[in-house]
Design a protein around this motif. Structure first.
Motif, PDB file in Angstrom:
ATOM      1  N   ALA A 502       0.824  -1.214   0.000  1.00  0.00           N
ATOM      2  CA  ALA A 502       0.000   0.000   0.000  1.00  0.00           C
ATOM      3  C   ALA A 502       0.857   1.262   0.000  1.00  0.00           C
ATOM      4  O   ALA A 502       0.483   2.283  -0.589  1.00  0.00           O
ATOM      5  CB  ALA A 502      -0.929   0.000   1.217  1.00  0.00           C
ATOM      6  N   ALA A 503       2.034   1.200   0.645  1.00  0.00           N
ATOM      7  CA  ALA A 503       2.889   2.386   0.750  1.00  0.00           C
ATOM      8  C   ALA A 503       3.363   2.878  -0.618  1.00  0.00           C
ATOM      9  O   ALA A 503       3.631   4.073  -0.791  1.00  0.00           O
ATOM     10  CB  ALA A 503       4.092   2.078   1.643  1.00  0.00           C
ATOM     11  N   PHE A 504       3.478   1.980  -1.594  1.00  0.00           N
ATOM     12  CA  PHE A 504       3.938   2.396  -2.923  1.00  0.00           C
ATOM     13  C   PHE A 504       2.922   3.277  -3.639  1.00  0.00           C
ATOM     14  O   PHE A 504       3.264   3.966  -4.600  1.00  0.00           O
ATOM     15  CB  PHE A 504       4.244   1.155  -3.770  1.00  0.00           C
ATOM     16  N   PHE A 505       1.672   3.244  -3.200  1.00  0.00           N
ATOM     17  CA  PHE A 505       0.628   4.025  -3.861  1.00  0.00           C
ATOM     18  C   PHE A 505       0.439   5.405  -3.225  1.00  0.00           C
ATOM     19  O   PHE A 505      -0.418   6.168  -3.658  1.00  0.00           O
ATOM     20  CB  PHE A 505      -0.692   3.252  -3.826  1.00  0.00           C
ATOM     21  N   VAL A 506       1.216   5.711  -2.182  1.00  0.00           N
ATOM     22  CA  VAL A 506       1.129   7.030  -1.548  1.00  0.00           C
ATOM     23  C   VAL A 506       1.674   8.086  -2.502  1.00  0.00           C
ATOM     24  O   VAL A 506       2.725   7.905  -3.118  1.00  0.00           O
ATOM     25  CB  VAL A 506       1.918   7.054  -0.220  1.00  0.00           C
ATOM     26  N   LYS A 507       0.951   9.191  -2.651  1.00  0.00           N
ATOM     27  CA  LYS A 507       1.398  10.306  -3.483  1.00  0.00           C
ATOM     28  C   LYS A 507       2.097  11.333  -2.600  1.00  0.00           C
ATOM     29  O   LYS A 507       1.581  11.709  -1.556  1.00  0.00           O
ATOM     30  CB  LYS A 507       0.209  10.959  -4.186  1.00  0.00           C
ATOM     31  N   GLU A 508       3.261  11.778  -3.030  1.00  0.00           N
ATOM     32  CA  GLU A 508       4.017  12.722  -2.209  1.00  0.00           C
ATOM     33  C   GLU A 508       3.498  14.146  -2.440  1.00  0.00           C
ATOM     34  O   GLU A 508       4.099  14.944  -3.168  1.00  0.00           O
ATOM     35  CB  GLU A 508       5.507  12.641  -2.514  1.00  0.00           C
ATOM     36  N   VAL A 509       2.362  14.460  -1.827  1.00  0.00           N
ATOM     37  CA  VAL A 509       1.795  15.798  -1.878  1.00  0.00           C
ATOM     38  C   VAL A 509       2.608  16.698  -0.951  1.00  0.00           C
ATOM     39  O   VAL A 509       2.827  16.352   0.209  1.00  0.00           O
ATOM     40  CB  VAL A 509       0.318  15.777  -1.429  1.00  0.00           C
ATOM     41  N   PRO A 510       3.074  17.855  -1.433  1.00  0.00           N
ATOM     42  CA  PRO A 510       3.871  18.738  -0.566  1.00  0.00           C
ATOM     43  C   PRO A 510       3.142  19.063   0.736  1.00  0.00           C
ATOM     44  O   PRO A 510       1.932  19.298   0.748  1.00  0.00           O
ATOM     45  CB  PRO A 510       4.054  19.995  -1.425  1.00  0.00           C
ATOM     46  N   LEU A 511       3.891  19.062   1.822  1.00  0.00           N
ATOM     47  CA  LEU A 511       3.316  19.323   3.132  1.00  0.00           C
ATOM     48  C   LEU A 511       3.006  20.805   3.296  1.00  0.00           C
ATOM     49  O   LEU A 511       3.777  21.659   2.870  1.00  0.00           O
ATOM     50  CB  LEU A 511       4.279  18.866   4.235  1.00  0.00           C
ATOM     51  N   ARG A 512       1.883  21.110   3.939  1.00  0.00           N
ATOM     52  CA  ARG A 512       1.542  22.507   4.199  1.00  0.00           C
ATOM     53  C   ARG A 512       2.630  23.153   5.047  1.00  0.00           C
ATOM     54  O   ARG A 512       3.164  22.550   5.971  1.00  0.00           O
ATOM     55  CB  ARG A 512       0.199  22.599   4.933  1.00  0.00           C
ATOM     56  N   GLY A 513       2.908  24.409   4.728  1.00  0.00           N
ATOM     57  CA  GLY A 513       3.997  25.095   5.396  1.00  0.00           C
ATOM     58  C   GLY A 513       5.289  25.000   4.632  1.00  0.00           C
ATOM     59  O   GLY A 513       6.302  25.537   5.045  1.00  0.00           O
ATOM     60  N   GLY A 514       5.249  24.277   3.466  1.00  0.00           N
ATOM     61  CA  GLY A 514       6.438  24.145   2.637  1.00  0.00           C
ATOM     62  C   GLY A 514       6.208  24.738   1.269  1.00  0.00           C
ATOM     63  O   GLY A 514       5.593  25.787   1.121  1.00  0.00           O
ATOM     64  N   GLU A 515       6.694  24.056   0.227  1.00  0.00           N
ATOM     65  CA  GLU A 515       6.554  24.567  -1.128  1.00  0.00           C
ATOM     66  C   GLU A 515       5.082  24.613  -1.517  1.00  0.00           C
ATOM     67  O   GLU A 515       4.328  23.708  -1.201  1.00  0.00           O
ATOM     68  CB  GLU A 515       7.300  23.647  -2.116  1.00  0.00           C
ATOM     69  N   PRO A 516       4.634  25.650  -2.234  1.00  0.00           N
ATOM     70  CA  PRO A 516       3.258  25.682  -2.696  1.00  0.00           C
ATOM     71  C   PRO A 516       2.992  24.545  -3.670  1.00  0.00           C
ATOM     72  O   PRO A 516       3.855  24.143  -4.417  1.00  0.00           O
ATOM     73  CB  PRO A 516       3.148  27.048  -3.402  1.00  0.00           C
ATOM     74  N   LYS A 517       1.769  24.029  -3.644  1.00  0.00           N
ATOM     75  CA  LYS A 517       1.390  22.879  -4.454  1.00  0.00           C
ATOM     76  C   LYS A 517       0.847  23.321  -5.800  1.00  0.00           C
ATOM     77  O   LYS A 517       0.228  24.359  -5.915  1.00  0.00           O
ATOM     78  CB  LYS A 517       0.319  22.040  -3.715  1.00  0.00           C
ATOM     79  N   PRO A 518       1.025  22.494  -6.852  1.00  0.00           N
ATOM     80  CA  PRO A 518       0.427  22.802  -8.137  1.00  0.00           C
ATOM     81  C   PRO A 518      -1.088  22.839  -8.023  1.00  0.00           C
ATOM     82  O   PRO A 518      -1.683  22.077  -7.280  1.00  0.00           O
ATOM     83  CB  PRO A 518       0.883  21.626  -9.026  1.00  0.00           C
ATOM     84  N   ALA A 519      -1.694  23.714  -8.784  1.00  0.00           N
ATOM     85  CA  ALA A 519      -3.144  23.882  -8.692  1.00  0.00           C
ATOM     86  C   ALA A 519      -3.894  22.658  -9.148  1.00  0.00           C
ATOM     87  O   ALA A 519      -5.022  22.408  -8.724  1.00  0.00           O
ATOM     88  CB  ALA A 519      -3.577  25.090  -9.528  1.00  0.00           C
ATOM     89  N   ASP A 520      -3.285  21.845 -10.031  1.00  0.00           N
ATOM     90  CA  ASP A 520      -4.004  20.687 -10.555  1.00  0.00           C
ATOM     91  C   ASP A 520      -3.686  19.409  -9.794  1.00  0.00           C
ATOM     92  O   ASP A 520      -3.986  18.316 -10.254  1.00  0.00           O
ATOM     93  CB  ASP A 520      -3.679  20.486 -12.037  1.00  0.00           C
ATOM     94  N   GLU A 521      -3.062  19.520  -8.630  1.00  0.00           N
ATOM     95  CA  GLU A 521      -2.724  18.336  -7.834  1.00  0.00           C
ATOM     96  C   GLU A 521      -3.998  17.621  -7.401  1.00  0.00           C
ATOM     97  O   GLU A 521      -4.840  18.177  -6.714  1.00  0.00           O
ATOM     98  CB  GLU A 521      -1.915  18.750  -6.599  1.00  0.00           C
ATOM     99  N   ALA A 522      -4.127  16.345  -7.809  1.00  0.00           N
ATOM    100  CA  ALA A 522      -5.387  15.627  -7.588  1.00  0.00           C
ATOM    101  C   ALA A 522      -5.650  15.362  -6.129  1.00  0.00           C
ATOM    102  O   ALA A 522      -6.788  15.342  -5.692  1.00  0.00           O
ATOM    103  CB  ALA A 522      -5.356  14.300  -8.364  1.00  0.00           C
ATOM    104  N   ASP A 523      -4.583  15.133  -5.349  1.00  0.00           N
ATOM    105  CA  ASP A 523      -4.786  14.807  -3.931  1.00  0.00           C
ATOM    106  C   ASP A 523      -4.430  16.010  -3.080  1.00  0.00           C
ATOM    107  O   ASP A 523      -3.936  15.898  -1.971  1.00  0.00           O
ATOM    108  CB  ASP A 523      -3.899  13.612  -3.553  1.00  0.00           C
ATOM    109  N   GLN A 524      -4.668  17.195  -3.634  1.00  0.00           N
ATOM    110  CA  GLN A 524      -4.166  18.432  -3.038  1.00  0.00           C
ATOM    111  C   GLN A 524      -4.722  18.671  -1.649  1.00  0.00           C
ATOM    112  O   GLN A 524      -5.906  18.512  -1.397  1.00  0.00           O
ATOM    113  CB  GLN A 524      -4.543  19.608  -3.941  1.00  0.00           C
ATOM    114  N   ALA A 525      -3.827  19.061  -0.733  1.00  0.00           N
ATOM    115  CA  ALA A 525      -4.237  19.492   0.592  1.00  0.00           C
ATOM    116  C   ALA A 525      -4.624  20.954   0.512  1.00  0.00           C
ATOM    117  O   ALA A 525      -4.367  21.625  -0.477  1.00  0.00           O
ATOM    118  CB  ALA A 525      -3.088  19.285   1.577  1.00  0.00           C
ATOM    119  N   PRO A 526      -5.255  21.519   1.533  1.00  0.00           N
ATOM    120  CA  PRO A 526      -5.682  22.905   1.501  1.00  0.00           C
ATOM    121  C   PRO A 526      -4.511  23.862   1.277  1.00  0.00           C
ATOM    122  O   PRO A 526      -3.366  23.579   1.621  1.00  0.00           O
ATOM    123  CB  PRO A 526      -6.302  23.114   2.893  1.00  0.00           C
ATOM    124  N   ALA A 527      -4.810  25.000   0.706  1.00  0.00           N
ATOM    125  CA  ALA A 527      -3.775  25.976   0.397  1.00  0.00           C
ATOM    126  C   ALA A 527      -3.169  26.540   1.663  1.00  0.00           C
ATOM    127  O   ALA A 527      -3.786  26.546   2.715  1.00  0.00           O
ATOM    128  CB  ALA A 527      -4.386  27.103  -0.433  1.00  0.00           C
TER     129      ALA A 527
END
Length: 538
Positions: A502-527
């Motif tokens: 299951a760990a291989f399917f984790v998407k490395e979404v940038p952590l809040r408080g770090g680099e801004p995330k792309p707007a089209d990130e499917a698993d995007q966390a809040p801005a």
């Protein structure tokens, strides 16, 4: 930072990611208070477990002994998601303080219990409060510290867990011997009071708008019934009742119907207890699964490793907490290292993969232990398993919290905690049933009818009791425990493989408080603007 301690919008861009804003001193004080509350929740069962023989000796009611633990466990599991949602609705601070007060009331009443019935009832009250302690700690940390910076505190949380597991039996035995069993409960009062004072004084979180809130009472009731049925099945199955008995079948039916009804209700109400949309995040769903499997393995290891070392390696039951030291120290050190790397790099996907791999390897190694395995060898095997859990224990919560919006921080934290709790319940039940079956078969093969009495009390024999047995029976029992341990850990290794995959399917979404995330990130966390970082007045 806002001098008023109110929520402020965080600046976006690389500068924020490279130089995380330092946490003020008041946040560190809050963290200390939160760790005390976490220690309360984790230490209690281990202290009480050591005192149980003395409690039964004074209050009687041996037939109802298991309910002292079951009532606490049921109340904790059933109330966990409700506390999380209440925090989201009414505000984290007030709800968390309430859970501490409920826990302390239950502790005081348990210490004053005059019979087993009262103790069971008061333990349920204590468990209700405990359900809010862990989720409250995690959710408040989620509010105070952005995920990118949260890794540096993982070692502190892992250290509290290690302290509870190691110190619990030692403290429980010392208190019971010198102060009496009632102080096993009263010891919570000064610690809880200290946490209450510190949190009241220094924790400042934004107020919630309660004007249009409707609590999902039907959903809460259905979830409570469903969780209660599940925990009772895993607690009673194979012990109080046969797995195929009418009672177990009825509980399974009640649990299934209640949970199906709960899911239906969650799709219809405005403020669901557990909003199903949080599972749309692939990372959150994966962390729930991995958390469940980690709980399954961890509780099984904590249950069977001391038993193996006492029965086969001749260790003292008094120091049972110290037997887990290699695993717990490894878990704490690895958790600290993983947290620091996550904070500095913002990368975390590798850690669930490493953790899953090390858990599989560690459990496989533990499954190879036999009557000739030395304590040094078993300690090295435990260290491998501990390293795997160290990579997973706090990362699962961090990624889960990063995958939900701030308004769902409470239910996200409580859901992750609940899955880990249920995993532990299933792990103890399923691995325990397999262990008991193999011990019984091995005793029948090696000792015949003479081993039947030993098998019935197989989980209660320490080194001193074993020394009094005839040589044939003692050797047969040691081989039986070794065989049962092999079966339990082999099953654990097979289960851990699922988490590794299951760990291989984790998407490395940038952590809040770090680099801004792309707007089209499917698993995007809040801005970042909504990350809910809370600034404190120093």
């Amino acid at each position: 930072m806002s001098p008023t301690g109110k929520q402020t919008k965080q600046p976006e861009g690389p500068e924020t990611a490279e130089k995380p804003e330092p946490q003020p001193r008041s946040v560190r004080v809050v963290l200390l208070a939160l760790m005390i509350a976490m220690l309360l929740a984790m230490l209690d069962n281990m202290i009480v477990g050591t005192a149980m023989p003395t409690i039964v000796g004074e209050l009687g009611g041996l037939a109802h002994l298991s309910w002292v633990v079951t009532a606490y466990t049921l109340a904790t599991a059933a109330s966990t998601p409700i506390w999380g949602k209440l925090g989201d609705i009414y505000g984290r601070k007030g709800v968390f303080l309430t859970s501490i007060v409920v826990f302390l009331i239950g502790s005081a009443l348990s210490g004053m219990a005059q019979d087993m019935g009262q103790l069971i009832g008061f333990r349920a009250v204590q468990g209700l409060g405990a359900g809010g302690l862990m989720v409250g700690v995690m959710a408040i940390i989620g509010d105070l510290i952005p995920p990118r910076e949260r890794g540096k505190y993982q070692g502190m949380m892992a250290g509290v867990m290690a302290l509870a597991m190691i110190g619990g039996p030692l403290v429980g035995g010392t208190i019971t011997d010198h102060l009496g069993w009632r102080w096993s409960f009263y010891i919570n009062l000064p610690l809880g009071a200290l946490a209450l004072v510190m949190i009241t004084a220094v924790l400042h979180l934004p107020a919630k708008d309660r004007t249009k809130v409707k609590v999902d009472y039907l959903g809460a009731a259905l979830l409570t019934v469903g969780i209660t049925a599940i925990v009772l099945v895993t607690t009673w199955g194979g012990t109080e009742y046969a797995w195929g008995s009418a009672m177990i079948m009825e509980l399974i039916a009640i649990g299934v119907v209640s949970l199906v009804g709960f899911v239906f209700v969650q799709t219809r109400v405005a403020e669901p207890i557990m909003p199903l949309h949080i599972f749309r995040s692939r990372n959150f769903s994966l962390m729930s699964v991995i958390g469940f499997l980690t709980g399954f393995v961890m509780f099984g290891a904590v249950l069977f490793l001391p038993l193996y070392q006492q029965a086969v390696q001749g260790a003292s039951a008094t120091n049972s907490g110290l037997l887990l030291l290699p695993m717990l120290l490894s878990m704490m050190v690895v958790s600290l290292i993983a947290g620091r790397i996550t904070t500095s790099s913002g990368r975390y996907k590798i850690f669930p993969i490493l953790g899953g791999a090390l858990m599989v390897v560690g459990l496989f190694l533990l499954a190879q232990m036999d009557t000739g395995t030395s304590r040094l060898t078993s300690g090295l095997y435990m260290a491998v398993l501990g390293a795997g859990m160290g990579f997973l224990m706090q990362i699962t919560m961090l990624v889960a919290q990063n995958s939900v919006e701030m308004k769902d921080m409470g239910v996200g934290s409580s859901t992750t905690t609940l899955f880990r709790t249920l995993g532990g319940s299933f792990g103890a039940a399923i691995m325990g049933a397999l262990f008991t079956s193999r011990v019984q078969d091995e005793m029948a093969a090696r000792a015949g009818a003479g081993g039947a009495g030993v098998t019935e009390q197989s989980t209660q024999l320490d080194a001193a009791s074993l020394a009094k047995l005839p040589d044939l029976v003692r050797e047969a029992y040691q081989h039986a425990v070794s065989t049962g341990t092999h079966a339990a850990f082999t099953l654990g290794a097979a289960i851990a493989v699922i988490g590794f995959v299951a760990a291989f399917f984790v998407k490395e979404v940038p952590l809040r408080g770090g680099e801004p995330k792309p707007a089209d990130e499917a698993d995007q966390a809040p801005a970042p603007a909504a990350d809910g970082r809370i600034t404190q007045s120093a």
